[in-house]
Design an enzyme around this catalytic site. Structure first.
Site, PDB file in Angstrom:
ATOM      1  N   GLU A 204      -0.135  19.905 -23.192  1.00  0.00           N
ATOM      2  CA  GLU A 204      -1.060  20.845 -23.063  1.00  0.00           C
ATOM      3  C   GLU A 204      -1.782  21.177 -21.520  1.00  0.00           C
ATOM      4  O   GLU A 204      -2.765  21.815 -21.422  1.00  0.00           O
ATOM      5  CB  GLU A 204      -2.060  20.588 -23.809  1.00  0.00           C
ATOM      6  CG  GLU A 204      -2.099  20.343 -25.219  1.00  0.00           C
ATOM      7  CD  GLU A 204      -3.069  20.097 -26.254  1.00  0.00           C
ATOM      8  OE1 GLU A 204      -3.189  21.065 -27.228  1.00  0.00           O
ATOM      9  OE2 GLU A 204      -3.897  19.083 -26.002  1.00  0.00           O
ATOM     10  N   LYS A 336      -8.657  24.738 -36.966  1.00  0.00           N
ATOM     11  CA  LYS A 336      -7.060  25.596 -36.416  1.00  0.00           C
ATOM     12  C   LYS A 336      -6.896  26.359 -37.272  1.00  0.00           C
ATOM     13  O   LYS A 336      -6.602  25.978 -38.787  1.00  0.00           O
ATOM     14  CB  LYS A 336      -6.547  24.397 -36.264  1.00  0.00           C
ATOM     15  CG  LYS A 336      -6.758  23.429 -35.020  1.00  0.00           C
ATOM     16  CD  LYS A 336      -5.906  22.198 -35.092  1.00  0.00           C
ATOM     17  CE  LYS A 336      -6.077  21.279 -33.837  1.00  0.00           C
ATOM     18  NZ  LYS A 336      -5.313  19.952 -34.225  1.00  0.00           N
TER      19      LYS A 336
END
Ligand code: 2PG
Ligand code: MG
Length: 432
Positions: A204, A336
Protein backbone atom coordinates in the site's frame (compact mmCIF):
# COMPACT_ATOMS: atom_id res chain seq x y z
CA UNK A 1 -32.82 7.14 -18.04
CA UNK A 2 -32.63 3.57 -19.28
CA UNK A 3 -29.56 1.35 -19.34
CA UNK A 4 -28.63 0.61 -22.94
CA UNK A 5 -25.77 -1.85 -22.52
CA UNK A 6 -23.52 -3.45 -19.93
CA UNK A 7 -20.21 -5.16 -20.46
CA UNK A 8 -16.95 -5.96 -18.70
CA UNK A 9 -13.30 -6.72 -19.26
CA UNK A 10 -10.45 -8.18 -17.27
CA UNK A 11 -8.02 -5.47 -16.15
CA UNK A 12 -5.24 -5.53 -13.51
CA UNK A 13 -5.00 -4.08 -10.02
CA UNK A 14 -2.07 -2.44 -8.20
CA UNK A 15 -0.53 -5.83 -7.39
CA UNK A 16 -0.79 -6.79 -11.06
CA UNK A 17 -3.59 -9.25 -10.29
CA UNK A 18 -6.62 -9.59 -12.58
CA UNK A 19 -9.78 -7.74 -11.63
CA UNK A 20 -13.08 -6.66 -13.20
CA UNK A 21 -13.88 -3.41 -15.00
CA UNK A 22 -17.56 -2.99 -15.86
CA UNK A 23 -18.93 -0.40 -18.29
CA UNK A 24 -22.54 0.75 -18.29
CA UNK A 25 -23.95 2.79 -21.17
CA UNK A 26 -27.21 4.70 -20.92
CA UNK A 27 -29.69 5.28 -23.73
CA UNK A 28 -28.34 8.81 -24.28
CA UNK A 29 -24.86 7.39 -24.88
CA UNK A 30 -23.43 8.50 -21.51
CA UNK A 31 -21.18 5.90 -19.87
CA UNK A 32 -19.86 5.01 -16.45
CA UNK A 33 -17.28 2.47 -15.40
CA UNK A 34 -16.54 0.62 -12.18
CA UNK A 35 -13.12 -0.86 -11.33
CA UNK A 36 -13.17 -3.46 -8.59
CA UNK A 37 -10.51 -3.54 -5.83
CA UNK A 38 -9.29 -6.66 -4.04
CA UNK A 39 -8.08 -7.36 -0.49
CA UNK A 40 -5.29 -9.59 0.81
CA UNK A 41 -6.15 -9.67 4.51
CA UNK A 42 -9.75 -10.62 3.90
CA UNK A 43 -12.42 -11.47 6.45
CA UNK A 44 -14.13 -14.82 6.09
CA UNK A 45 -17.56 -13.14 6.09
CA UNK A 46 -16.82 -11.00 3.03
CA UNK A 47 -18.78 -11.39 -0.19
CA UNK A 48 -16.93 -13.74 -2.52
CA UNK A 49 -14.82 -12.46 -5.41
CA UNK A 50 -15.10 -14.98 -8.21
CA UNK A 51 -11.77 -16.19 -9.59
CA UNK A 52 -11.38 -18.85 -12.26
CA UNK A 53 -8.98 -21.05 -10.30
CA UNK A 54 -7.22 -22.36 -13.42
CA UNK A 55 -3.56 -22.73 -12.41
CA UNK A 56 -2.53 -22.49 -16.06
CA UNK A 57 -3.86 -18.93 -16.31
CA UNK A 58 -2.77 -16.03 -14.10
CA UNK A 59 -1.99 -18.48 -11.26
CA UNK A 60 -5.67 -19.22 -10.90
CA UNK A 61 -6.52 -15.55 -10.38
CA UNK A 62 -8.14 -14.68 -13.71
CA UNK A 63 -11.71 -13.31 -13.57
CA UNK A 64 -13.00 -14.35 -16.99
CA UNK A 65 -16.05 -16.07 -15.51
CA UNK A 66 -17.04 -12.93 -13.58
CA UNK A 67 -16.58 -10.93 -16.80
CA UNK A 68 -18.77 -13.44 -18.68
CA UNK A 69 -21.46 -13.10 -16.00
CA UNK A 70 -21.52 -9.34 -16.53
CA UNK A 71 -21.72 -9.70 -20.29
CA UNK A 72 -24.44 -12.37 -20.05
CA UNK A 73 -26.84 -12.83 -17.15
CA UNK A 74 -26.24 -9.49 -15.47
CA UNK A 75 -26.54 -7.48 -18.69
CA UNK A 76 -29.80 -9.24 -19.53
CA UNK A 77 -31.16 -8.45 -16.06
CA UNK A 78 -30.40 -4.73 -16.00
CA UNK A 79 -30.57 -3.51 -19.61
CA UNK A 80 -33.74 -1.45 -20.04
CA UNK A 81 -33.95 -0.59 -16.33
CA UNK A 82 -33.90 2.95 -14.94
CA UNK A 83 -30.30 3.77 -14.03
CA UNK A 84 -31.42 6.50 -11.62
CA UNK A 85 -32.95 3.89 -9.33
CA UNK A 86 -29.65 2.55 -7.97
CA UNK A 87 -31.36 0.74 -5.07
CA UNK A 88 -33.70 -1.16 -7.39
CA UNK A 89 -30.85 -2.16 -9.68
CA UNK A 90 -28.66 -3.29 -6.79
CA UNK A 91 -31.52 -5.24 -5.21
CA UNK A 92 -32.08 -6.89 -8.60
CA UNK A 93 -28.38 -7.83 -8.76
CA UNK A 94 -28.48 -9.34 -5.27
CA UNK A 95 -31.61 -11.37 -6.05
CA UNK A 96 -30.24 -12.48 -9.41
CA UNK A 97 -27.13 -13.87 -7.69
CA UNK A 98 -29.36 -15.59 -5.17
CA UNK A 99 -26.67 -16.61 -2.65
CA UNK A 100 -26.01 -14.96 0.72
CA UNK A 101 -22.32 -14.38 -0.12
CA UNK A 102 -22.67 -13.46 -3.82
CA UNK A 103 -20.61 -16.49 -4.76
CA UNK A 104 -22.65 -17.52 -7.81
CA UNK A 105 -22.11 -14.51 -10.06
CA UNK A 106 -19.29 -13.07 -7.95
CA UNK A 107 -19.22 -9.92 -5.81
CA UNK A 108 -16.59 -8.59 -8.22
CA UNK A 109 -19.04 -8.90 -11.13
CA UNK A 110 -21.93 -7.32 -9.20
CA UNK A 111 -19.88 -4.50 -7.70
CA UNK A 112 -18.31 -3.49 -11.02
CA UNK A 113 -21.78 -3.03 -12.50
CA UNK A 114 -23.16 -1.32 -9.40
CA UNK A 115 -20.30 1.22 -9.37
CA UNK A 116 -20.60 1.76 -13.12
CA UNK A 117 -24.32 2.53 -12.77
CA UNK A 118 -23.53 5.13 -10.08
CA UNK A 119 -20.88 6.71 -12.33
CA UNK A 120 -23.14 6.70 -15.37
CA UNK A 121 -26.00 8.42 -13.51
CA UNK A 122 -23.61 11.07 -12.18
CA UNK A 123 -22.42 11.66 -15.74
CA UNK A 124 -26.01 11.80 -16.99
CA UNK A 125 -26.80 14.42 -14.34
CA UNK A 126 -23.59 16.23 -15.32
CA UNK A 127 -22.48 16.44 -11.68
CA UNK A 128 -19.52 14.85 -9.85
CA UNK A 129 -20.12 11.43 -8.32
CA UNK A 130 -20.11 12.70 -4.72
CA UNK A 131 -22.98 15.04 -5.50
CA UNK A 132 -24.99 12.44 -7.35
CA UNK A 133 -24.42 9.75 -4.69
CA UNK A 134 -25.13 12.03 -1.75
CA UNK A 135 -28.07 13.86 -3.28
CA UNK A 136 -26.24 17.14 -2.66
CA UNK A 137 -25.97 16.54 1.11
CA UNK A 138 -22.30 15.54 1.15
CA UNK A 139 -20.02 18.43 2.07
CA UNK A 140 -17.64 17.02 4.71
CA UNK A 141 -14.05 16.43 3.57
CA UNK A 142 -12.53 13.41 5.31
CA UNK A 143 -9.70 13.26 7.83
CA UNK A 144 -7.09 11.04 6.14
CA UNK A 145 -5.71 8.00 7.90
CA UNK A 146 -2.39 7.43 6.14
CA UNK A 147 -0.02 4.47 6.37
CA UNK A 148 3.69 5.08 7.01
CA UNK A 149 4.82 1.46 7.44
CA UNK A 150 3.00 -1.51 5.91
CA UNK A 151 3.30 -4.96 7.44
CA UNK A 152 1.31 -8.16 7.83
CA UNK A 153 0.07 -9.77 4.63
CA UNK A 154 0.99 -6.63 2.69
CA UNK A 155 4.69 -7.24 3.41
CA UNK A 156 4.81 -11.05 3.36
CA UNK A 157 4.67 -11.11 7.17
CA UNK A 158 7.95 -9.16 7.51
CA UNK A 159 6.40 -7.69 10.67
CA UNK A 160 3.19 -8.99 12.29
CA UNK A 161 1.10 -5.83 12.65
CA UNK A 162 -0.40 -4.73 9.33
CA UNK A 163 -0.82 -0.95 9.22
CA UNK A 164 1.13 1.71 11.10
CA UNK A 165 -0.64 4.94 10.22
CA UNK A 166 -0.81 8.60 11.24
CA UNK A 167 -3.64 11.08 11.58
CA UNK A 168 -3.10 14.85 11.54
CA UNK A 169 -4.99 15.77 14.69
CA UNK A 170 -4.72 19.56 14.50
CA UNK A 171 -5.08 20.07 10.77
CA UNK A 172 -7.61 22.78 10.03
CA UNK A 173 -8.01 21.83 6.39
CA UNK A 174 -7.79 18.66 4.32
CA UNK A 175 -4.80 20.20 2.52
CA UNK A 176 -3.01 20.79 5.82
CA UNK A 177 -3.63 17.17 6.82
CA UNK A 178 -1.93 16.05 3.60
CA UNK A 179 0.98 18.40 4.22
CA UNK A 180 1.52 17.04 7.73
CA UNK A 181 1.40 13.51 6.34
CA UNK A 182 3.82 14.40 3.55
CA UNK A 183 6.28 15.68 6.16
CA UNK A 184 6.00 12.57 8.33
CA UNK A 185 6.13 10.16 5.36
CA UNK A 186 9.35 11.65 4.03
CA UNK A 187 10.89 12.00 7.50
CA UNK A 188 10.21 8.28 7.96
CA UNK A 189 12.32 7.60 4.84
CA UNK A 190 15.14 9.63 6.40
CA UNK A 191 14.84 7.66 9.65
CA UNK A 192 14.95 4.35 7.78
CA UNK A 193 17.88 5.48 5.66
CA UNK A 194 19.72 6.47 8.84
CA UNK A 195 19.17 2.96 10.24
CA UNK A 196 20.25 1.34 6.97
CA UNK A 197 16.76 -0.12 6.66
CA UNK A 198 15.26 1.74 3.72
CA UNK A 199 14.15 -0.94 1.24
CA UNK A 200 11.25 0.23 -0.88
CA UNK A 201 7.60 -0.01 0.00
CA UNK A 202 4.97 -2.63 0.83
CA UNK A 203 1.68 -3.24 -1.05
CA UNK A 204 0.00 0.00 0.00
CA UNK A 205 3.00 2.31 -0.44
CA UNK A 206 4.10 2.41 3.22
CA UNK A 207 7.79 1.68 3.84
CA UNK A 208 8.93 -1.92 3.87
CA UNK A 209 9.01 -2.85 7.59
CA UNK A 210 12.65 -3.78 8.15
CA UNK A 211 12.19 -4.35 11.87
CA UNK A 212 12.65 -7.25 14.27
CA UNK A 213 10.01 -6.36 16.84
CA UNK A 214 6.62 -4.73 16.40
CA UNK A 215 7.53 -2.13 19.00
CA UNK A 216 10.57 -1.07 16.94
CA UNK A 217 8.10 0.27 14.39
CA UNK A 218 6.51 2.53 16.98
CA UNK A 219 9.91 3.94 17.85
CA UNK A 220 10.73 4.64 14.19
CA UNK A 221 7.32 6.22 13.68
CA UNK A 222 7.70 8.47 16.72
CA UNK A 223 11.19 9.45 15.53
CA UNK A 224 9.76 10.37 12.11
CA UNK A 225 7.03 12.51 13.67
CA UNK A 226 9.56 14.35 15.84
CA UNK A 227 11.99 14.76 12.94
CA UNK A 228 9.16 16.28 10.90
CA UNK A 229 8.76 18.88 13.63
CA UNK A 230 5.65 17.61 15.40
CA UNK A 231 4.81 16.33 18.88
CA UNK A 232 3.42 12.79 18.80
CA UNK A 233 -0.11 12.79 20.18
CA UNK A 234 -0.50 16.53 19.74
CA UNK A 235 -0.28 17.31 16.04
CA UNK A 236 0.06 13.72 14.92
CA UNK A 237 -1.68 10.66 16.37
CA UNK A 238 -0.90 7.02 15.68
CA UNK A 239 -3.43 4.70 14.13
CA UNK A 240 -3.04 0.92 13.89
CA UNK A 241 -4.65 -1.87 11.95
CA UNK A 242 -3.65 -5.01 13.83
CA UNK A 243 -5.51 -7.23 11.30
CA UNK A 244 -5.65 -9.74 14.16
CA UNK A 245 -7.66 -12.30 12.19
CA UNK A 246 -4.40 -13.06 10.37
CA UNK A 247 -2.59 -13.59 13.69
CA UNK A 248 -5.20 -15.99 15.11
CA UNK A 249 -4.28 -19.68 14.94
CA UNK A 250 -5.91 -22.55 16.81
CA UNK A 251 -7.48 -20.34 19.43
CA UNK A 252 -4.38 -18.23 20.06
CA UNK A 253 -2.91 -14.96 18.83
CA UNK A 254 0.61 -15.27 17.50
CA UNK A 255 3.29 -12.66 16.87
CA UNK A 256 5.30 -14.92 14.59
CA UNK A 257 8.29 -12.57 14.20
CA UNK A 258 8.76 -12.48 17.95
CA UNK A 259 7.77 -16.12 18.47
CA UNK A 260 5.19 -15.09 21.06
CA UNK A 261 1.79 -16.67 21.61
CA UNK A 262 -1.14 -15.17 23.54
CA UNK A 263 -4.61 -16.07 24.77
CA UNK A 264 -7.33 -13.58 23.82
CA UNK A 265 -7.06 -11.94 27.29
CA UNK A 266 -3.28 -11.72 27.06
CA UNK A 267 -3.38 -10.26 23.56
CA UNK A 268 -5.85 -7.54 24.47
CA UNK A 269 -3.68 -6.75 27.53
CA UNK A 270 -0.64 -6.40 25.25
CA UNK A 271 -2.49 -3.97 22.97
CA UNK A 272 -3.87 -1.98 25.90
CA UNK A 273 -0.30 -1.68 27.17
CA UNK A 274 0.74 -0.23 23.81
CA UNK A 275 -2.14 2.22 24.04
CA UNK A 276 -0.83 3.42 27.41
CA UNK A 277 2.68 3.81 26.06
CA UNK A 278 2.07 5.33 22.61
CA UNK A 279 -0.31 8.06 21.41
CA UNK A 280 -2.70 5.71 19.60
CA UNK A 281 -5.91 7.45 18.57
CA UNK A 282 -7.44 4.68 16.47
CA UNK A 283 -7.12 0.90 16.46
CA UNK A 284 -8.62 -1.47 13.90
CA UNK A 285 -9.23 -5.22 14.18
CA UNK A 286 -7.37 -5.67 17.48
CA UNK A 287 -9.12 -9.02 17.85
CA UNK A 288 -9.89 -11.80 15.38
CA UNK A 289 -13.10 -11.44 13.36
CA UNK A 290 -15.24 -13.83 15.44
CA UNK A 291 -13.69 -13.33 18.88
CA UNK A 292 -16.83 -11.48 20.02
CA UNK A 293 -15.89 -11.78 23.70
CA UNK A 294 -12.47 -10.34 22.96
CA UNK A 295 -14.02 -7.46 21.06
CA UNK A 296 -16.42 -6.69 23.91
CA UNK A 297 -13.58 -6.83 26.42
CA UNK A 298 -11.50 -4.47 24.28
CA UNK A 299 -14.37 -2.04 23.84
CA UNK A 300 -15.08 -1.89 27.57
CA UNK A 301 -11.39 -1.40 28.38
CA UNK A 302 -10.90 1.32 25.76
CA UNK A 303 -14.10 3.13 26.65
CA UNK A 304 -14.37 6.43 24.82
CA UNK A 305 -10.69 7.39 24.62
CA UNK A 306 -9.85 5.90 21.23
CA UNK A 307 -11.54 4.96 18.00
CA UNK A 308 -12.11 1.18 17.80
CA UNK A 309 -12.77 0.03 14.22
CA UNK A 310 -14.15 -3.29 13.05
CA UNK A 311 -13.01 -4.34 9.57
CA UNK A 312 -12.86 -8.15 9.19
CA UNK A 313 -15.13 -8.15 12.25
CA UNK A 314 -18.00 -6.44 10.36
CA UNK A 315 -17.13 -6.85 6.65
CA UNK A 316 -19.50 -3.95 5.81
CA UNK A 317 -22.31 -6.42 6.48
CA UNK A 318 -25.51 -5.02 8.03
CA UNK A 319 -26.27 -8.14 10.06
CA UNK A 320 -22.80 -8.15 11.61
CA UNK A 321 -22.85 -4.38 12.21
CA UNK A 322 -26.24 -4.75 13.96
CA UNK A 323 -24.89 -7.56 16.12
CA UNK A 324 -21.84 -5.45 17.02
CA UNK A 325 -23.99 -2.45 17.91
CA UNK A 326 -26.21 -4.63 20.12
CA UNK A 327 -23.24 -6.32 21.80
CA UNK A 328 -21.09 -3.18 22.07
CA UNK A 329 -17.98 -4.46 20.34
CA UNK A 330 -16.60 -1.28 18.72
CA UNK A 331 -17.38 2.36 18.01
CA UNK A 332 -16.47 2.53 14.30
CA UNK A 333 -16.90 0.47 11.13
CA UNK A 334 -14.47 0.16 8.24
CA UNK A 335 -16.42 0.52 5.01
CA UNK A 336 -15.29 -1.40 1.92
CA UNK A 337 -17.53 -1.68 -1.14
CA UNK A 338 -16.24 -5.07 -2.20
CA UNK A 339 -16.75 -6.66 1.21
CA UNK A 340 -20.49 -6.48 0.59
CA UNK A 341 -20.70 -6.16 -3.20
CA UNK A 342 -23.10 -3.33 -4.14
CA UNK A 343 -23.18 0.45 -3.74
CA UNK A 344 -26.64 0.42 -2.13
CA UNK A 345 -25.69 -2.09 0.56
CA UNK A 346 -22.55 -0.05 1.27
CA UNK A 347 -24.62 3.13 1.67
CA UNK A 348 -26.98 1.27 4.02
CA UNK A 349 -24.03 0.06 6.11
CA UNK A 350 -22.76 3.64 6.42
CA UNK A 351 -26.19 4.95 7.38
CA UNK A 352 -26.70 2.22 10.00
CA UNK A 353 -23.26 2.99 11.48
CA UNK A 354 -24.06 6.69 11.66
CA UNK A 355 -27.53 6.11 13.10
CA UNK A 356 -25.91 4.22 16.00
CA UNK A 357 -23.66 7.21 16.69
CA UNK A 358 -20.67 5.22 15.45
CA UNK A 359 -18.04 6.36 12.96
CA UNK A 360 -17.76 5.01 9.42
CA UNK A 361 -14.24 4.96 7.96
CA UNK A 362 -14.37 4.61 4.18
CA UNK A 363 -11.49 2.42 3.03
CA UNK A 364 -9.55 1.22 0.01
CA UNK A 365 -8.26 -2.35 -0.39
CA UNK A 366 -4.63 -3.38 -0.52
CA UNK A 367 -5.19 -4.30 -4.17
CA UNK A 368 -6.45 -1.05 -5.71
CA UNK A 369 -7.04 0.53 -9.10
CA UNK A 370 -7.02 4.03 -10.57
CA UNK A 371 -10.73 4.32 -9.72
CA UNK A 372 -11.31 7.07 -7.12
CA UNK A 373 -14.90 6.06 -6.29
CA UNK A 374 -14.23 5.90 -2.53
CA UNK A 375 -13.12 9.54 -2.37
CA UNK A 376 -16.60 10.46 -3.60
CA UNK A 377 -18.27 7.93 -1.32
CA UNK A 378 -16.57 9.43 1.75
CA UNK A 379 -17.71 12.97 0.91
CA UNK A 380 -21.18 11.94 -0.31
CA UNK A 381 -21.99 10.32 3.03
CA UNK A 382 -20.21 12.84 5.28
CA UNK A 383 -18.32 9.84 6.65
CA UNK A 384 -15.55 12.08 8.03
CA UNK A 385 -12.63 9.66 7.54
CA UNK A 386 -10.84 8.01 4.64
CA UNK A 387 -8.21 5.25 4.70
CA UNK A 388 -6.31 4.63 1.46
CA UNK A 389 -2.94 3.15 2.44
CA UNK A 390 0.10 5.37 2.13
CA UNK A 391 1.20 8.62 0.51
CA UNK A 392 2.83 7.20 -2.60
CA UNK A 393 1.90 5.10 -5.64
CA UNK A 394 -0.76 6.41 -7.97
CA UNK A 395 -3.54 3.97 -7.01
CA UNK A 396 -3.34 5.59 -3.53
CA UNK A 397 -2.67 9.17 -4.63
CA UNK A 398 -5.61 9.00 -7.07
CA UNK A 399 -7.92 9.02 -4.04
CA UNK A 400 -6.12 11.71 -2.04
CA UNK A 401 -5.96 13.86 -5.19
CA UNK A 402 -9.64 13.30 -5.96
CA UNK A 403 -10.60 14.77 -2.58
CA UNK A 404 -8.59 17.87 -3.51
CA UNK A 405 -10.66 18.16 -6.70
CA UNK A 406 -13.89 17.64 -4.77
CA UNK A 407 -12.79 20.45 -2.44
CA UNK A 408 -12.31 22.71 -5.46
CA UNK A 409 -15.75 21.80 -6.75
CA UNK A 410 -17.48 22.27 -3.37
CA UNK A 411 -15.78 25.62 -2.86
CA UNK A 412 -17.15 27.49 0.16
CA UNK A 413 -19.66 24.71 0.85
CA UNK A 414 -16.84 22.34 1.87
CA UNK A 415 -16.50 21.50 5.55
CA UNK A 416 -13.58 19.93 7.41
CA UNK A 417 -13.70 19.03 11.09
CA UNK A 418 -10.60 16.83 11.12
CA UNK A 419 -10.13 15.02 14.42
CA UNK A 420 -13.18 16.94 15.65
CA UNK A 421 -15.10 13.99 14.23
CA UNK A 422 -13.99 12.05 17.34
CA UNK A 423 -15.25 14.54 19.93
CA UNK A 424 -18.46 14.96 17.92
CA UNK A 425 -19.00 11.24 18.55
CA UNK A 426 -18.12 11.27 22.23
CA UNK A 427 -14.58 9.99 21.79
CA UNK A 428 -12.20 12.05 23.92
CA UNK A 429 -8.57 11.53 23.03
CA UNK A 430 -6.25 11.84 26.05
CA UNK A 431 -4.73 15.33 26.06
CA UNK A 432 -0.99 15.51 25.45
C1 2PG B 1 -7.36 -3.56 5.66
C2 2PG B 1 -7.04 -3.41 4.19
C3 2PG B 1 -6.37 -2.10 3.87
P1 2PG B 1 -6.91 -5.55 2.71
O1 2PG B 1 -7.12 -4.61 6.27
O2 2PG B 1 -7.92 -2.65 6.24
O3 2PG B 1 -5.25 -1.86 4.67
O4 2PG B 1 -6.27 -4.48 3.71
O5 2PG B 1 -7.48 -4.82 1.57
O6 2PG B 1 -5.77 -6.47 2.33
O7 2PG B 1 -7.96 -6.27 3.50
MG1 MG C 1 -8.17 -3.80 8.14
Amino acid sequence: MKIQSVHALQIFDSRGHPTVEAIVELENGVRGRGLVPSGASTGSHEAIELRDGDPARFRGKSVFRAVAHVDGEIARAVVGRDAFDQAAIDDRLVRLDGTSDKSRLGANALLGVSMAVAQATAAARAVPLYESLGGGAGTLLPLPEIQIFGGGKHAHGRIDIQDFMVMALRARTYEEALEVTFNVYHAAADVMRGRGGLAGVADEGGYWPNFDRNEDVFEALLAAIVQAGYTPGREVGLSLDIAATDLFREGHYELGREKRRFTSEQFSALLLGWMEKYPIVSIEDPMAEDDWDGWRRMNVAIGRRCQLIGDDHFTTNLARIDRGIAAGTANAVLIKLNQIGTVTETLRAIRRTQAAGWLPVVSARSGETEDAFIAHLAVATNAGQLKVGSFSRSERMAKWNEVLRIHQHLGARARFVGAGIFSEHGITLPSR
